[in-house]
Design an enzyme around this catalytic site. Structure first.
Site, mmCIF file in Angstrom:
data_model
loop_
_atom_site.group_PDB
_atom_site.id
_atom_site.type_symbol
_atom_site.label_atom_id
_atom_site.label_comp_id
_atom_site.label_asym_id
_atom_site.label_seq_id
_atom_site.Cartn_x
_atom_site.Cartn_y
_atom_site.Cartn_z
ATOM 1 N N CYS A 70 0.870 -1.182 0.000
ATOM 2 C CA CYS A 70 0.000 0.000 0.000
ATOM 3 C C CYS A 70 0.910 1.237 0.000
ATOM 4 C CB CYS A 70 -0.955 -0.014 1.200
ATOM 5 S SG CYS A 70 -0.153 0.160 2.804
ATOM 6 N N GLN A 71 0.430 2.356 0.474
ATOM 7 C CA GLN A 71 1.232 3.584 0.461
ATOM 8 C C GLN A 71 2.312 3.600 1.548
ATOM 9 O OE1 GLN A 71 1.310 6.028 -1.798
ATOM 10 N NE2 GLN A 71 2.908 7.088 -0.672
#
Length: 106
Positions: A70-71
């Site tokens: 993810c980020q």
């Protein structure tokens, strides 16, 4: 009694350790589509978190290994634990896209 804790433990790898593995692993970016389009690791496939958790058998095979990113690592950690508990072979990518030092694909 403690087997639950062992089963739910997810292996992790730092995002910058992936450079030599890209294209040879099943890398899944669980961010929303608009986030993915703003930059992602090369060869990462986008399957948003809500989709992969609601229909994991549609996207994943229990006989394969998947790397979840993810980020920043928060969503991937949570999602990795849930998928692992469902019986999938998962590796969490710590640090996320935001910590990647290589060039991002768009």
């Amino acid at each position: 009694m403690f087997s639950f804790f062992t089963r739910s433990k997810v292996n992790s790898i730092n995002v910058n350790e992936l450079k030599d593995l890209l294209g040879r692993i099943n890398l899944i970016d669980i961010r929303e589509t608009y986030e993915y389009k703003n930059g992602h690791l090369p060869k990462a496939k986008n399957i948003p978190m809500s989709k992969i958790l609601s229909e994991p058998d549609k996207y994943l095979n229990k006989d394969k290994e998947y790397y979840i990113i993810c980020q920043s690592g928060g969503r991937s950690t949570s999602t990795s634990r849930k998928l692992k508990a469902m019986g999938f072979n998962i590796v969490n990518v710590s640090g996320g896209t935001g910590s990647y030092t290589g060039a991002l694909a768009r």
